[in-house]
Design an enzyme around this catalytic site. Structure first.
Site, PDB file in Angstrom:
ATOM      1  N   HIS A  36       0.788  -1.052   0.004  1.00 56.43           N
ATOM      2  CA  HIS A  36      -0.049  -0.079  -0.238  1.00 56.43           C
ATOM      3  C   HIS A  36       0.777   1.218   0.013  1.00 56.43           C
ATOM      4  O   HIS A  36       1.180   1.675   1.142  1.00 56.43           O
ATOM      5  CB  HIS A  36      -0.909   0.026   1.139  1.00 56.43           C
ATOM      6  CG  HIS A  36      -1.852  -1.303   1.443  1.00 56.43           C
ATOM      7  ND1 HIS A  36      -1.089  -2.451   2.005  1.00 56.43           N
ATOM      8  CD2 HIS A  36      -2.863  -1.315   1.069  1.00 56.43           C
ATOM      9  CE1 HIS A  36      -2.135  -3.306   1.852  1.00 56.43           C
ATOM     10  NE2 HIS A  36      -3.310  -2.914   1.281  1.00 56.43           N
ATOM     11  N   HIS A 284      -4.097   3.169  -3.019  1.00 59.94           N
ATOM     12  CA  HIS A 284      -4.503   2.675  -1.857  1.00 59.94           C
ATOM     13  C   HIS A 284      -3.722   1.238  -1.707  1.00 59.94           C
ATOM     14  O   HIS A 284      -2.756   0.978  -0.817  1.00 59.94           O
ATOM     15  CB  HIS A 284      -5.781   2.345  -1.404  1.00 59.94           C
ATOM     16  CG  HIS A 284      -5.955   1.327  -0.328  1.00 59.94           C
ATOM     17  ND1 HIS A 284      -5.868   1.576   0.847  1.00 59.94           N
ATOM     18  CD2 HIS A 284      -6.156  -0.034  -0.468  1.00 59.94           C
ATOM     19  CE1 HIS A 284      -6.223   0.437   1.642  1.00 59.94           C
ATOM     20  NE2 HIS A 284      -6.272  -0.652   0.719  1.00 59.94           N
ATOM     21  N   GLU A 436     -18.353  -4.681  24.081  1.00 60.78           N
ATOM     22  CA  GLU A 436     -17.354  -5.916  23.885  1.00 60.78           C
ATOM     23  C   GLU A 436     -16.376  -5.764  23.142  1.00 60.78           C
ATOM     24  O   GLU A 436     -15.185  -6.321  23.458  1.00 60.78           O
ATOM     25  CB  GLU A 436     -18.371  -7.083  24.005  1.00 60.78           C
ATOM     26  CG  GLU A 436     -19.206  -7.596  24.846  1.00 60.78           C
ATOM     27  CD  GLU A 436     -20.511  -6.708  24.745  1.00 60.78           C
ATOM     28  OE1 GLU A 436     -20.786  -6.095  23.762  1.00 60.78           O
ATOM     29  OE2 GLU A 436     -21.702  -6.916  25.541  1.00 60.78           O
ATOM     30  N   HIS A 497     -28.713 -16.965  23.883  1.00 64.16           N
ATOM     31  CA  HIS A 497     -27.840 -16.673  24.963  1.00 64.16           C
ATOM     32  C   HIS A 497     -27.172 -17.936  25.222  1.00 64.16           C
ATOM     33  O   HIS A 497     -26.197 -18.029  26.291  1.00 64.16           O
ATOM     34  CB  HIS A 497     -28.693 -16.204  26.199  1.00 64.16           C
ATOM     35  CG  HIS A 497     -28.823 -14.637  26.249  1.00 64.16           C
ATOM     36  ND1 HIS A 497     -29.594 -14.231  25.203  1.00 64.16           N
ATOM     37  CD2 HIS A 497     -28.378 -13.847  27.240  1.00 64.16           C
ATOM     38  CE1 HIS A 497     -29.588 -12.801  25.316  1.00 64.16           C
ATOM     39  NE2 HIS A 497     -28.871 -12.615  26.725  1.00 64.16           N
TER      40      HIS A 497
HETATM   41  C1  LIG Z   1     -11.548  -5.082   9.762  1.00 63.12           C
HETATM   42  C2  LIG Z   1     -11.190  -5.029   8.378  1.00 63.12           C
HETATM   43  N1  LIG Z   1     -11.861  -4.881   7.333  1.00 63.12           N
HETATM   44  C3  LIG Z   1     -11.449  -4.647   6.023  1.00 63.12           C
HETATM   45  C4  LIG Z   1     -10.094  -4.577   5.688  1.00 63.12           C
HETATM   46  C5  LIG Z   1      -9.605  -4.538   4.435  1.00 63.12           C
HETATM   47  N2  LIG Z   1      -8.977  -3.177   4.102  1.00 63.12           N
HETATM   48  C6  LIG Z   1      -7.806  -3.144   4.280  1.00 63.12           C
HETATM   49  S1  LIG Z   1      -7.564  -1.125   4.001  1.00 63.12           S
HETATM   50  C7  LIG Z   1      -9.134  -0.919   3.630  1.00 63.12           C
HETATM   51  C8  LIG Z   1      -9.719   0.245   3.055  1.00 63.12           C
HETATM   52  C9  LIG Z   1      -9.352   1.261   4.319  1.00 63.12           C
HETATM   53  O1  LIG Z   1      -9.769   2.467   3.955  1.00 63.12           O
HETATM   54  P1  LIG Z   1      -8.849   3.680   4.747  1.00 63.12           P
HETATM   55  O2  LIG Z   1      -8.885   3.240   6.273  1.00 63.12           O
HETATM   56  O3  LIG Z   1      -9.351   4.949   4.363  1.00 63.12           O
HETATM   57  O4  LIG Z   1      -7.422   3.582   4.220  1.00 63.12           O
HETATM   58  P2  LIG Z   1      -6.560   4.594   3.128  1.00 63.12           P
HETATM   59  O5  LIG Z   1      -6.909   3.707   1.881  1.00 63.12           O
HETATM   60  O6  LIG Z   1      -7.301   5.828   3.193  1.00 63.12           O
HETATM   61  O7  LIG Z   1      -5.252   4.418   3.560  1.00 63.12           O
HETATM   62  C10 LIG Z   1      -9.821  -2.105   3.799  1.00 63.12           C
HETATM   63  C11 LIG Z   1     -11.218  -2.214   3.360  1.00 63.12           C
HETATM   64  C12 LIG Z   1      -9.161  -4.813   7.053  1.00 63.12           C
HETATM   65  N3  LIG Z   1      -7.891  -4.461   6.876  1.00 63.12           N
HETATM   66  N4  LIG Z   1      -9.917  -4.840   8.174  1.00 63.12           N
END
Ligand SMILES: Cc1ncc(C[n+]2csc(CCOP(=O)(O)OP(=O)(O)O)c2C)c(N)n1
Ligand SMILES: [Mg+2]
Length: 692
Positions: A36, A284, A436, A497
């Site tokens: 990234h 990204h 939680e 539950h």
């Molecule tokens: C809980 C979770 N869901 C999905 C992902 C997959 N994922 C990684 S980065 C991303 C997008 C993140 O967007 P943002 O936080 O705006 O990051 P940016 O691209 O702006 O750096 C996703 C969906 C993850 N790492 N964790």
């Protein structure tokens, strides 16, 4: 090499350092053909400012207890962290907290970004790379963990910082993206932090309005700043992610703010400087590509063909910034700590023990011994008694529940235990509210800060904590997760539950110790085992209803819990023909069955098996004495999914467990409906032995 003129100004070195972070990140992702690049390119100025201008962190000793913490909650931007850990020469340490005498992340590691063995893996990994404060990648977990770190700092400062001795006064910085702001766990954590007024905490929100699928306007349109204001946060905005003076100013304002945590909304451009990819979702998670890489380097005024370049002066610039500031504040602190030790030797000793995750002398004194009692004690009840003793013996054991304290019996009721709130940060009872998800991560943040934490809820809601439980195992943290209402005991509440698949699911997490004790003395033994863990989390699964307290003069000692499974009751001559294996509330079903079988001349054995995981780590020889391979008539009894029990009962054995969800009814009726009764077990035993 970039020509670096003699006359270079400090501003130039700032820019050169920032562009070094950017280009190292771009080159590493390009070389790995995955990763990234866009967010490191955008946030290099922020991370540079936090590290080189603001944070008190000594790269020579990444374990210095009073260091500021840096959490990269948008873990996909890991190259930011690998770059600064490398450029600051942060040193490596091992799991025994020893310095290894070499750098944590080398340039070679960065060249081998995302390759096997590299100290620059895909996402920040706590147990793997020194200088990483917490493992991130599952979005939202990092920011939530930072709340635990902030609670820990408040608690530590309250106990150990005395007039003239600010032993703990560190700050926690967490960087988060749109993802962390969208995830529910982030909201829970922010709400808790706002309530607690954690002014040692600063989150920086990378407001780039881009996620994987494109612009955030497809899914995310609330006013984040307003939301945080409503949580009681101090909210600042910096509208240009390249303006390091403004960023520094905002960070300092956050640092000086009292009474509330700070959110800095930072407007940024993902893929900054890339002529074709800036502000696009492609920046990204894809390498820029060779052509775009060159164009972007050109835009930065960087030599287009240079790769993994650290220009002259950059290492030195970090040395002059964070290196010097960190070393100075660490040295001052060490002097302060020596004077503190002279004046308060016991408190100083506590701090040192905590840092090594050791327990104080006498940590297990006065633990209860429960007398034999057919009516018995509920697992949760026994647990409450144990916790109230342990918390008095271990000053830094703190914990609480997600609003179920009275049910979980986790409340510390002794005089002076106190309740942790903004105006009473010395309290040992934490109140997580009905959060939680955030509780799990908060517990991890406490454990990362060397406070020993436990947190409780109903076992059914372990699902809500599961991502944090998994991370605690991955990070090798001694977090304690207490769960009560472990099976059908919640009777009338019904299937919503009643946990079914939860034991199987938690047993599947590598490194996690899952324990389901069978009576009150097994609960005590389970805590004894758990408290001595230094690098493993534990899940304790406890009954709501009373379980008979076994007569240990007749049956084997509960200390067998420490081996995961043990022979509780045996056949004459230790020569069984059938083995009944059970955990938790089903241990007494097995014992009753056993008595009946023995009376009928059937040579039965009862194995109490509170923990698969611990048992798996015993020698083959021990395991074979408990479960002799030649005895194939085996019955496992557990009020949970049968999934996995085949490994212990074998092809010829039987499992009395759950293959459906439960039902709403009094416990007795459920036991009958689902077959958890001695009469049924006896019948199955006879069937297996062909003694119909
Ligand atoms: C809980 C979770 N869901 C999905 C992902 C997959 N994922 C990684 S980065 C991303 C997008 C993140 O967007 P943002 O936080 O705006 O990051 P940016 O691209 O702006 O750096 C996703 C969906 C993850 N790492 N964790
Ligand atoms: Mg984004």
């Amino acid at each position: 090499m970039t020509p670096v003129a003699e006359t270079i100004t400090s501003t130039d070195l700032d820019q050169l350092s920032i562009n070094t972070i950017r280009t190292l990140s771009m080159d590493a992702v390009q070389q790995a053909k995955s990763g990234h690049p866009g967010t490191p390119m955008a946030l290099a100025p922020l991370v540079y400012t936090i590290w080189n201008r603001v944070m008190r962190f000594d790269p020579q000793d990444p374990l210095w207890p009073n260091r500021d913490r840096f959490v990269l909650s948008n873990g996909h931007a890991s190259m930011l962290l690998w770059s600064v850990l490398h450029l600051t020469h942060t040193q490596a340490v091992n799991a025994n907290y020893e310095k290894l005498g070499h750098a944590s992340v080398t340039l070679d590691d960065i060249r081998r970004f995302r390759q096997i063995g590299s100290k620059a893996p895909g996402h920040p990994e706590y147990h793997w790379v020194s200088g990483v404060e917490t493992t991130t990648g599952p979005l939202g977990q990092g920011v939530a963990t930072s709340v635990g770190m902030a609670i820990a700092e408040k608690w530590l400062a309250n106990r150990y910082s005395l007039p003239g001795f600010p032993i703990f006064d560190y700050k926690i910085y967490a960087v988060a993206g749109d993802g962390c702001m969208m995830e529910g766990i982030g909201s829970e954590a922010a709400s808790l932090a706002g309530h607690l007024g954690l002014d040692n905490l600063c989150w920086i929100y990378d407001n780039n309005r881009i996620t994987i699928e494109g612009h955030t306007n497809i899914a995310f349109s609330e006013d984040v700043a307003m939301r945080f204001l409503a949580y009681g946060w101090n909210v600042l905005r910096v509208s240009d992610a390249n303006d390091i003076e403004r960023i520094e100013h905002a960070l300092n304002k956050a640092s000086n703010k009292t009474g509330s945590p700070t959110l800095i909304v930072l407007d940024s451009h993902i893929g900054y400087g890339s002529p074709h990819k800036q502000d696009t979702a492609e920046a990204h998670g894809e390498p820029l590509g060779d052509d775009e890489l060159r164009l972007t380097k050109r835009a930065y005024g960087w030599p287009e063909d240079a790769k993994f370049l650290v220009p002259d002066g950059v290492y030195e610039h970090f040395e002059d910034g964070i290196g010097t500031r960190g070393a100075d504040s660490h040295r001052e602190w060490t002097q302060l700590f020596e004077a503190y030790r002279a004046q308060y030797p016991e408190l100083a000793a506590e701090i040192e023990q905590m840092q090594r995750r050791e327990l104080p002398n006498g940590w297990d004194r006065d633990l209860p011994v429960f007398p034999a009692d057919p009516k018995g004690v509920a697992g949760r009840e026994a647990s409450g008694k144990v916790l109230n003793v342990l918390a008095q013996n271990i000053p830094w054991l703190v914990g609480g529940s997600a609003d179920l304290g009275p049910s979980n019996k986790t409340l510390l009721t002794y005089e002076g235990a106190g309740h942790f709130q903004a105006n009473s940060p010395g309290g040992k009872n934490l109140h997580f509210g009905i959060r939680e998800h955030a509780m799990g991560a908060t517990l991890n943040g406490l454990a990362l800060s060397k406070v020993r934490p436990y947190g409780a809820t109903f076992f059914i809601f372990s699902d809500y904590e599961r991502p944090a439980i998994r991370l605690s195992a991955l990070m090798e943290l001694p977090t304690i997760f207490v769960f009560t209402h472990d099976a059908m005991g919640d009777g009338e509440d019904g299937p919503t539950h009643q946990p079914v698949e939860h034991l199987a699911s938690l047993r599947a997490i590598p490194g996690l110790v899952t324990l389901r004790p069978g009576d009150a003395n097994e609960v005590v033994a389970a805590y004894r085992y758990i408290m001595e863990l230094r690098h493993q989390p534990a899940v304790l699964v406890l009954s709501r209803q009373p379980l008979p307290t076994l007569d240990r003069t007749k049956y084997a000692a509960a200390a067998g819990v420490a081996r995961g499974a043990y022979v509780l009751a045996d056949a004459p001559g230790a020569d069984p023909e059938v083995i009944l294996i059970a955990s938790g509330s089903e241990v007494s079903v097995a014992v009753d069955t056993h008595e009946q079988l023995i009376a009928e001349g059937i040579r039965s054995r009862v194995v109490s098996m509170p923990s698969w995981d611990i048992f798996e780590h015993q020698t083959q020889q021990y395991r074979d004495t408990v479960l002799p391979p030649n005895v194939v008539a085996r019955i496992a009894i557990e009020q949970a999914s049968t999934f996995g029990w085949e490994r212990y009962v074998g092809a010829k054995g039987r499992v009395i467990g759950m293959t459906t969800f439960g039902a709403s009814a009094p416990l007795k009726e459920l036991q009958r409906k689902f077959g958890f009764e001695p009469a049924r077990v006896t019948a199955i035993a006879k069937e297996l032995l062909d003694r119909g």
